[in-house]
Design an enzyme around this catalytic site. Structure first.
Site, PDB file in Angstrom:
ATOM      1  N   GLN A 172       6.986  -7.872   1.004  1.00  0.00           N
ATOM      2  CA  GLN A 172       6.244  -9.042   0.532  1.00  0.00           C
ATOM      3  C   GLN A 172       4.940  -9.180   1.319  1.00  0.00           C
ATOM      4  O   GLN A 172       4.896  -9.005   2.526  1.00  0.00           O
ATOM      5  CB  GLN A 172       7.073 -10.316   0.639  1.00  0.00           C
ATOM      6  CG  GLN A 172       7.592 -10.664   2.020  1.00  0.00           C
ATOM      7  CD  GLN A 172       8.397 -11.952   1.999  1.00  0.00           C
ATOM      8  OE1 GLN A 172       8.271 -12.786   1.107  1.00  0.00           O
ATOM      9  NE2 GLN A 172       9.250 -12.116   3.006  1.00  0.00           N
ATOM     10  N   HIS A 194       5.228  -8.280  -4.052  1.00  0.00           N
ATOM     11  CA  HIS A 194       5.589  -9.686  -4.185  1.00  0.00           C
ATOM     12  C   HIS A 194       4.363 -10.484  -4.618  1.00  0.00           C
ATOM     13  O   HIS A 194       4.334 -11.054  -5.684  1.00  0.00           O
ATOM     14  CB  HIS A 194       6.198 -10.256  -2.890  1.00  0.00           C
ATOM     15  CG  HIS A 194       6.683 -11.664  -3.048  1.00  0.00           C
ATOM     16  ND1 HIS A 194       5.879 -12.746  -2.778  1.00  0.00           N
ATOM     17  CD2 HIS A 194       7.864 -12.162  -3.440  1.00  0.00           C
ATOM     18  CE1 HIS A 194       6.550 -13.867  -3.010  1.00  0.00           C
ATOM     19  NE2 HIS A 194       7.755 -13.543  -3.421  1.00  0.00           N
ATOM     20  N   ASP A 238       5.926 -11.968  -7.879  1.00  0.00           N
ATOM     21  CA  ASP A 238       6.486 -13.302  -8.037  1.00  0.00           C
ATOM     22  C   ASP A 238       5.359 -14.259  -8.406  1.00  0.00           C
ATOM     23  O   ASP A 238       4.388 -14.400  -7.654  1.00  0.00           O
ATOM     24  CB  ASP A 238       7.155 -13.734  -6.726  1.00  0.00           C
ATOM     25  CG  ASP A 238       8.007 -14.985  -6.887  1.00  0.00           C
ATOM     26  OD1 ASP A 238       7.911 -15.647  -7.936  1.00  0.00           O
ATOM     27  OD2 ASP A 238       8.767 -15.307  -5.950  1.00  0.00           O
ATOM     28  N   GLU A 273       8.839 -11.925 -11.423  1.00  0.00           N
ATOM     29  CA  GLU A 273       9.797 -12.928 -10.956  1.00  0.00           C
ATOM     30  C   GLU A 273       9.281 -14.325 -11.288  1.00  0.00           C
ATOM     31  O   GLU A 273       8.125 -14.650 -11.041  1.00  0.00           O
ATOM     32  CB  GLU A 273       9.991 -12.785  -9.443  1.00  0.00           C
ATOM     33  CG  GLU A 273      11.028 -13.716  -8.862  1.00  0.00           C
ATOM     34  CD  GLU A 273      11.336 -13.419  -7.403  1.00  0.00           C
ATOM     35  OE1 GLU A 273      11.970 -14.262  -6.758  1.00  0.00           O
ATOM     36  OE2 GLU A 273      10.934 -12.341  -6.907  1.00  0.00           O
ATOM     37  N   ASP A 307      14.685 -16.657 -10.405  1.00  0.00           N
ATOM     38  CA  ASP A 307      14.616 -17.204  -9.050  1.00  0.00           C
ATOM     39  C   ASP A 307      14.804 -18.715  -9.100  1.00  0.00           C
ATOM     40  O   ASP A 307      15.858 -19.225  -8.744  1.00  0.00           O
ATOM     41  CB  ASP A 307      13.280 -16.824  -8.389  1.00  0.00           C
ATOM     42  CG  ASP A 307      13.150 -17.366  -6.960  1.00  0.00           C
ATOM     43  OD1 ASP A 307      14.123 -17.963  -6.455  1.00  0.00           O
ATOM     44  OD2 ASP A 307      12.086 -17.202  -6.346  1.00  0.00           O
ATOM     45  N   GLN A 329      17.345 -12.838  -8.325  1.00  0.00           N
ATOM     46  CA  GLN A 329      17.164 -12.913  -6.877  1.00  0.00           C
ATOM     47  C   GLN A 329      18.296 -13.742  -6.284  1.00  0.00           C
ATOM     48  O   GLN A 329      18.489 -14.899  -6.648  1.00  0.00           O
ATOM     49  CB  GLN A 329      15.840 -13.540  -6.431  1.00  0.00           C
ATOM     50  CG  GLN A 329      15.784 -13.452  -4.905  1.00  0.00           C
ATOM     51  CD  GLN A 329      14.670 -14.192  -4.206  1.00  0.00           C
ATOM     52  OE1 GLN A 329      14.700 -14.282  -2.991  1.00  0.00           O
ATOM     53  NE2 GLN A 329      13.701 -14.701  -4.929  1.00  0.00           N
ATOM     54  N   LYS A 331      18.938 -15.504  -3.323  1.00  0.00           N
ATOM     55  CA  LYS A 331      18.135 -16.016  -2.205  1.00  0.00           C
ATOM     56  C   LYS A 331      19.084 -16.500  -1.128  1.00  0.00           C
ATOM     57  O   LYS A 331      19.573 -17.622  -1.155  1.00  0.00           O
ATOM     58  CB  LYS A 331      17.196 -17.115  -2.693  1.00  0.00           C
ATOM     59  CG  LYS A 331      16.180 -17.545  -1.662  1.00  0.00           C
ATOM     60  CD  LYS A 331      15.063 -18.374  -2.278  1.00  0.00           C
ATOM     61  CE  LYS A 331      14.049 -17.530  -2.995  1.00  0.00           C
ATOM     62  NZ  LYS A 331      12.830 -18.255  -3.385  1.00  0.00           N
TER      63      LYS A 331
END
Length: 415
Positions: A172, A194, A238, A273, A307, A329, A331
């Protein structure tokens, strides 16, 4: 083996807590901070320091087992638990959790973690950050009590094979979405970058033009820097629901735009994402499903990654069962206890949905290393490089933990 004593230590996380609502509403950056008033309960300012609490369990054999309580960067958003601070929660831990830990047998991780994950204090479950950190400490304790690696404990308790192959890692970039790409290519990370596309005006563009330009640059940069064509990382970006903002959450228009990005991403696979945020779990499942169907009708191979609003083990199961996305994802701090992450990855794999074991930049070295062991046992499709937004630091922590475990497991197998 029993717990003899317990200590709680305040600490820093590797990044910051950000008020996502204020940022998406257009808060202006001032250097590294943001101007304006916070919009999410618990925040004193839009960006404030990330905090953690270390849980240190002293075992009967004198060893110290460690776990770090930490919470995601965008705490309090999309159904997540509120802001987590050491000053508020250390007294809480001392009053409500420590008495239940001292004298407890910790040889079995899974059962003990499940007990604390469902524990209620005055009718409320422990904050997800507490359940997360405590489960790390319990896993470390079970490993140290039995002379095993953490990955070995998980494989034994869940009857999983020990596989001595590397995991696919996902870097990321934070806001350094250009310089970080060079670093990622040099270190041959498996998925990148990312991108942190969390603002329409400055990062996506009012008509999506800024992201289109970025994807074109990204594709060209990888091809320029890579040593040969054998390095083909996946592009995983994302966008925090911002594409939905500029297209009024219209699935057809979103799909058309994603197809444009796909053409610019060629020859690399593209995953997006959080293309849109519907504002609720049920709405998100429906909207992602519609976007996925619209992409399929266009013959697109863009992969949709869930997400927002997918925060718990139960949420992961519901998103997977709805067949609304190509990848979820997981998390890790949002799921609380690590045993939920284990079960979430295994459930995704059982249903043919790709599992991305993620987390947040706002974690610590201890939590990141614990997550590597979970991933090495459960084998998700990709694993987030964390903590922090500098990439190199997280890559050192995650990749080195993975390779240390692989070396030890291979040596034991050879012996």
């Amino acid at each position: 083996m029993k717990i003899r004593n317990i200590t709680f230590s305040p600490g820093f996380a590797a990044f910051y807590f950000d008020d996502q609502s204020a940022i998406k509403a257009g808060a202006k950056q001032d250097g590294f901070t943001y101007l304006g008033e916070a919009a999410t309960d618990g925040f004193e300012q839009i960006r404030q320091r990330g905090e953690s609490i270390s849980i240190l369990l002293e075992l009967e054999n004198g060893q110290i087992a460690e776990g770090d309580c930490s919470a995601v960067q965008y705490s309090g958003a999309a159904g997540r638990d509120p802001l987590f601070t050491a000053a508020r929660f250390i007294p809480y831990l001392q009053a409500h959790v420590a008495p239940l830990l001292i004298g407890r047998d910790i040889d079995c991780f899974r059962e003990t973690a499940a007990f604390f994950d469902t524990l209620e204090v005055e009718g409320t479950r422990l904050h997800t950050a507490i359940r997360y950190g405590l489960s790390q400490a319990l896993l470390d304790a079970a490993a140290k009590a039995t002379g095993r690696l953490k990955v070995e404990v998980i494989c034994a308790e869940y009857d999983l094979p020990l596989i001595t192959e590397p995991l696919a890692l996902f870097g990321q970039s934070g806001d350094d979405r250009y310089g970080a790409v060079d670093k990622m290519v040099l270190k041959r990370v498996d998925a990148l970058p990312h991108g942190l596309i969390n603002n329409v005006q400055t990062k996506l563009g009012e008509n999506g033009g800024k992201l289109k330009e970025y994807v074109t640059w990204l594709t060209g940069r990888i091809q320029t820097l890579r040593p040969d064509a054998s390095y083909t990382p996946e592009l995983h970006i994302d966008v925090y629901g911002t594409i939905g903002l500029i297209f009024d959450n219209d699935p057809a228009r979103i799909a058309d735009y994603l197809c444009v990005l796909e053409r610019r991403a060629a020859p690399f696979q593209l995953s997006i994402e959080g293309p849109a945020d519907a504002g609720s779990k049920e709405g998100q499942i429906a909207l992602l499903g519609q976007i996925k169907s619209a992409l399929a009708a266009r013959g697109s191979s863009v992969r949709i990654v869930a997400d927002e609003w997918c925060n718990t083990l139960e949420d992961v199961i519901d998103f997977v069962d709805a067949d609304c996305c190509d990848m979820v994802q997981i998390k890790t701090p949002d799921l609380g206890s690590l045993h939920n992450t284990i079960e979430a990855v295994l459930y995704c794999k059982s249903k043919g949905v790709a599992a991305y074991q993620g987390g947040t930049c706002n974690e610590t070295d201890i939590s990141a290393r614990a997550c590597v062991n979970v991933a090495q046992a459960t084998r998700p499709e990709r694993v987030l490089v964390k903590p922090g937004m500098g990439f190199d630091e997280g890559m050192t922590i995650v990749a080195n933990e993975m390779h240390r475990n692989l070396a030890l497991l291979s040596a034991r197998k050879a012996a």
